[in-house]
Design an enzyme around this catalytic site. Structure first.
Site, mmCIF file in Angstrom:
data_model
loop_
_atom_site.group_PDB
_atom_site.id
_atom_site.type_symbol
_atom_site.label_atom_id
_atom_site.label_comp_id
_atom_site.label_asym_id
_atom_site.label_seq_id
_atom_site.Cartn_x
_atom_site.Cartn_y
_atom_site.Cartn_z
ATOM 1 C CG LEU A 63 -1.975 -1.109 1.242
ATOM 2 C CD1 LEU A 63 -2.598 -1.258 2.623
ATOM 3 C CD2 LEU A 63 -3.039 -0.773 0.203
ATOM 4 N N PRO A 64 0.298 2.399 -0.306
ATOM 5 C CG PRO A 64 -0.949 4.008 -1.411
ATOM 6 C CD PRO A 64 -1.029 2.621 -0.872
ATOM 7 C CE LYS A 68 3.973 0.490 -3.774
ATOM 8 N NZ LYS A 68 3.144 1.225 -2.815
ATOM 9 C CG ASP A 148 6.821 2.308 -7.498
ATOM 10 O OD1 ASP A 148 6.292 1.619 -6.600
ATOM 11 O OD2 ASP A 148 7.108 3.505 -7.362
ATOM 12 N NE ARG A 213 -6.380 11.084 0.463
ATOM 13 C CZ ARG A 213 -5.919 12.198 -0.111
ATOM 14 N NH1 ARG A 213 -6.584 13.322 -0.005
ATOM 15 N NH2 ARG A 213 -4.772 12.181 -0.745
ATOM 16 C CE1 TYR A 400 38.519 8.868 -8.013
ATOM 17 C CE2 TYR A 400 39.936 9.180 -9.913
ATOM 18 C CZ TYR A 400 39.476 9.604 -8.680
ATOM 19 O OH TYR A 400 39.983 10.724 -8.112
#
Lengths: 540, 444
Positions: A63-64, A68, A148, A213, A400
């Site tokens: 979920l939000p 993620k 995503d 929400r 490098y």
């Protein structure tokens, strides 16, 4: 594929119009140069893919406000650093491109029993995103596509894995599962800042409202339990991992290893140069700090502590809770000048760890040679070096690239660190570590500059990292520019003007700038910020 | 990674870890322990296994199953004493300053025993990670039992059938008291790795530092399905004949002959038609050597399997190197493992670049590797636990196939000679000869 739509996405999706700058994390940049090797690439191949691993789709689940986006951005940063061609496909970019900027999706967009119109809209958005994924894997030699999105249902995930398999793409699901209220609230607090809906609200209350929400918007979420799928379930930001391994390959294992070191708690990394030593010219001598070097160390400590406190006050003024500062850890190399630069802070009780992998780049035969001597002794090497300053290695020296490969364990430990972190090291080491965090190209790495009068602060955000420079006031100007401490490996000048091939020696063409003694900390203006403003609140 | 002190007396690496194995007998614990130790040592991290069974054997060399019955007070006492002795020795090893990772190899199958070990080790400032191997797959367990009863010192010289029965009884005694980690939900604070059914599912809980994550990563790549690894150098090359190192030459006439005979040699050593996966380097001579192998074998080319890069000395004879770079020639013999050719690599560098190969090798089943002298030495050193002093001198003759089979208590080596003549590329310390016969022990 619908070319009009592609153009539309190109116009709307931030990753297509991002422009490189070494002060903005380049993680969403699309490289123009196909031959540009990654910092720690093990080997180069014709296709640009590692040949012992197939094509992989990493599918995010969660979920939000579960971190993620942070996970997939970090993962992409690491994989690209390792030389794996990786790109992130945020479903949100496609949603925005389809429904329009700032337009809300229908209320029932995520409902299992959504209206036919909503279902069709959803299908359309998903299809376009996936077509881009296949296009990139098939025609641009992509190896890992990170997808995503929320992917809330088991049936949806099974179908997705099947579809990818049809295209000869292996799927690995990564779920971020959080049931710890503190982590949820912290994530929500970070997310809601960009949303006008919660303006002026108490932060805790806003976080609570935001989480509610999400729940109304996405009422059905099934955590992963599908026996037949490859998945990693990350619980509470890395407290526990569960792996269901049907057919992990080399890259999946590598990703898993990276994830065990990743966490989603916010913390800041500072970079500081070591002070000047009594025997500047010798790599082997390992000399202690000079008197100026000691004074510098005191200044660093003072400036850093003041800055941290100021940042905290500013955050509180912005509505953040009045928490004490996060602890600060300090890493130095095992070389005396870095250890001694940390001493003033150590005396104040900060914990200092020495890392042997962080010693400066080995100058090999170039030690104690002047530029002229190098040019006359090794004309061919100088020529080769100027063609590829990142990968070229002087006799007995490290390139490098060698340094980056050597620093890879440090990168993983850097990810693991939960405290704020101050790294005191030689400029060559700072260049490579900075390049990882800010995703710089290998052409830029040997040229990155870290003058002594600046502390570099890197602040991680979900979508990208930000760099900031904090001025250290009151230093002798002679002391500031890249000092002779640098190893004498010529670096080709930037196209904008003549400069010494040897930064360490300074150059008559490059006058020392006079330093304004009390410069305010300079915030790097992140132009991409507006573009990503609602990215972090994504609900796809 | 070894603890080092610098000029001002600060320890560089103060982290010490005790890996505590958990699980019923015949779940591959000793195998995992032994592997982890070998891997860490190969990476220059001091590691040592403390096997409680070995301590118990001094007191009870070949006990029968009832010795392991929890209702047998005599057995209980002796087993407890063995655990205490092993832990005491382990802590002593840490205190001596040489230890970084210790592996406590025992069943540790009860919560009480785990708590006892945890308290004891933690009080010395050493971090503990539990590693459990849990397996319900009867077939795998039986395969393990068969393997153990033929190799375990507990059953040496006994009738294999009887041994198997006794061993199963022993396992039953353990099963009575066995509790998987956090089975009751009250061991959530432990740092642990639980590998179920040989890696089909894995739980990683509260990993606290990088070295732990590294060990976990390695262990996740292990499996205990029976398999072998075959190693061969490329066939004799044109540069081999001239006594020159490196380069990218084709095969000599005899080298071609070896390539032609390799399929038969492989078939003979595999003993069946099952296909192998073939890994070669990206250099001509290994690819040419592999080209007659059956079509149904998968072939992969790895850059990481390329020969040690001799830098400026590439394509030279040892005599030429000794003439042109006398100091380097000497420096290399003094510390061959760490010596890095000008513009090239050292054995240490090769080990670092081979790490992904080792990881992949651990994950895979039957693999045939066709590579080069220095690379094969490093891979051989990994399997055979050769020290850094020994490994760069190991003789790896041309036209010879080696079969390595990992077992619970070590790796078995079989050698198959093609009987095709080839020059020797082995070189003794200080020698500049083009071709000389290897000393039996590698000359170390």
């Amino acid at each position: 594929m619908d070319t009009l739509l592609t153009a539309e996405i190109a116009a709307n999706a931030p990753r297509y119009r991002r422009k490189s700058s070494t002060f903005i994390d380049g993680i969403h940049d699309v490289s123009q140069d196909a031959n540009n090797m990654a910092p720690a690439q093990l080997y180069s191949t014709m296709s640009g893919r590692l040949f012992h691993s197939g094509r992989i789709a990493i599918v995010m689940v969660g979920l939000p406000a579960r971190g993620k986006t942070h996970i997939c951005v970090s993962m992409a940063r690491y994989l690209q650093w390792l030389g794996v061609k990786t790109r992130i496909f945020h479903l949100g970019d496609y949603r925005r491109a389809t429904v329009g900027e700032g337009v809300e999706v229908p209320q029932d967009y995520f409902y299992p029993n959504a209206s036919p119109a909503s279902v069709m809209l959803r299908q359309k958005i998903l299809k376009r995103c996936r077509e881009d994924i296949y296009g990139w894997l098939n025609h641009e030699n992509g190896q890992v596509a990170i997808y995503d999105a929320v992917n809330p249902t088991a049936s949806g995930r099974l179908a997705l894995a099947k579809e990818f398999a049809k295209h000869d793409v292996q799927t690995l699901f990564i779920e971020s599962f959080v049931d710890d209220d503190e982590i949820l609230k912290e994530n929500a607090r970070n997310v809601k800042i960009s949303s006008p809906d919660f303006h002026g609200m108490d932060p805790d209350e806003a976080a609570q409202r935001y989480l509610q929400r999400i729940q109304t918007k996405i009422p059905v979420f099934e955590t992963m339990e599908e026996k037949g799928l490859n998945y990693v379930k990350m619980k509470n930001a890395g407290e526990q991992f569960f792996y269901n391994n049907v057919s992990f390959n080399y890259l999946s294992h590598r990703i898993v290893f990276y994830l065990t070191n990743l966490h989603i708690k916010a913390r800041t990394t500072f970079f500081v140069r070591a002070g000047t030593a009594t025997e500047e010219d010798s790599y082997k001598a390992d000399a202690p700090l000079s008197e100026e070097g000691r004074a510098y160390a005191e200044k660093v400590a003072e400036t850093l502590l003041k800055h941290r406190e100021e940042e905290r006050q500013a955050a509180i003024a912005n509505g953040a809770p009045d928490h004490p500062l996060r602890p600060l850890s300090i890493w130095t190399s095992t070389r005396l000048r870095t250890i001694q630069t940390a001493e003033p802070l150590q005396k104040l009780g900060y914990k200092v760890r020495q890392r042997s992998q962080m010693s400066q780049i080995n100058p090999g035969v170039c030690e104690k040679l002047s530029e002229r001597a190098i040019r006359s002794l090794y004309p061919e090497e100088v020529e080769k070096h100027e063609l590829d300053p990142y990968h070229h290695r002087y006799p007995r020296a490290e390139s490098y690239h060698d340094l980056a490969v050597r620093l890879e364990p440090i990168i993983l430990e850097l990810e693991r660190e939960q405290n704020d972190l101050l790294i005191i090291a030689h400029e060559s080491v700072l260049r490579v570590l900075y390049a990882y965090l800010m995703h710089c190209s290998t052409r830029d790495i040997p040229k990155l500059k870290f003058p002594r009068d600046e502390i570099i602060e890197i602040i991680p955000a979900a979508y990208q990292n930000e760099a900031k420079r904090v001025h250290i006031p009151g230093l002798d100007p002679k002391f500031i520019p890249s000092s002779p401490e640098d190893i004498r490996i010529p670096v080709p000048g930037s196209p904008s003007g003549p400069s010494s091939p040897i930064p360490g020696l300074g150059s008559p063409g490059e006058p020392c700038e006079l330093v304004v003694l009390s410069r305010p900390p300079e915030k790097v203006i992140n132009k991409a910020k507006e573009m990503v403003a609602d990215k972090v609140a994504d609900e796809d | 990674m070894a603890p080092k002190t610098n000029g001002i007396g600060v320890q560089v690496e103060d982290m010490k870890i005790c890996v505590v194995m958990v699980g019923l007998p015949a779940r591959g614990k000793s195998y995992i322990a032994q592997k982890a130790q070998r891997y860490l040592k190969w990476l220059s991290i001091p590691a040592k296994t403390f096997n409680v069974g070995n301590y118990r054997r001094t007191d009870a060399p070949q006990p029968s199953a009832d010795f392991f019955d929890t209702n047998n007070p005599e057995g209980e006492r002796k087993r407890r004493a063995a655990a205490e002795a092993a832990v005491a020795d382990m802590l002593q090893w840490f205190k001596s300053g040489e230890g970084v990772v210790a592996i406590l190899d025992a069943t540790n199958s009860t919560k009480e025993r785990r708590k006892w070990v945890l308290d004891k080790v933690k009080s010395e400032g050493i971090e503990v990670i539990f590693v459990e191997s849990k397996c319900d797959d009867e077939e795998l367990i039986m395969a393990n039992i068969r393997d153990v009863k033929t190799t375990s010192p507990d059953y040496k010289g006994q009738d294999p059938e009887k041994a198997a029965v006794d061993f199963r009884d022993r396992i039953r005694n353990y099963e009575k008291v066995y509790k998987s980690i956090n089975e009751d939900g009250d061991e959530d604070d432990l740092t642990y790795l639980k590998i179920m059914n040989v890696g089909k599912q894995v739980i990683i809980n509260r990993i606290r530092d990088y070295l732990q994550s590294r060990i976990v990563y390695y262990l996740m790549n292990l499996h205990i399905r029976p398999r072998s690894v075959w190693l061969s150098r490329h066939g004799e090359s044109m540069l081999n004949i001239e006594g020159r190192i490196g380069g990218d030459a084709g095969l000599s006439h005899r080298g071609e002959e070896y390539a032609g005979k390799l399929p038969d040699l492989v078939l003979e050593s595999v003993g069946s038609n099952r296909p192998l996966t073939v890994w070669t380097s990206t250099l001509k001579r290994t690819i040419a050597t592999a080209r007659h192998l059956p079509k149904h074998y998968n072939q992969l080319q790895w850059k990481a399997l390329d020969e040690l890069d001799a830098g400026v000395c590439d394509g030279m004879t040892y005599q030429e190197i000794a003439d042109m770079y006398p100091e380097d020639f000497q420096a290399r013999d003094e510390d061959k493992y760490n010596y890095r050719y000008r513009g090239g690599e050292s054995y240490r560098d090769v080990v670092i670049r081979l790490e992904p190969i080792i990881m992949e090798l651990e994950r895979s089943e039957d693999i045939l590797i066709i590579s080069h002298q220095a690379v094969i030495r490093c891979i051989y050193a990994y399997f055979m636990q050769k020290t850094q002093e020994e490994s760069p001198w190991v003789p790896v003759p041309l036209h010879t196939l080696m079969k390595l089979t990992p077992r619970a208590y070590g790796t078995e080596v079989q050698t198959f000679k093609a009987n095709i003549k080839a020059v020797s590329t082995w070189r003794g310390k200080g020698s500049t000869a083009k071709h000389e016969d290897p000393a039996p022990d590698g000359g170390v």
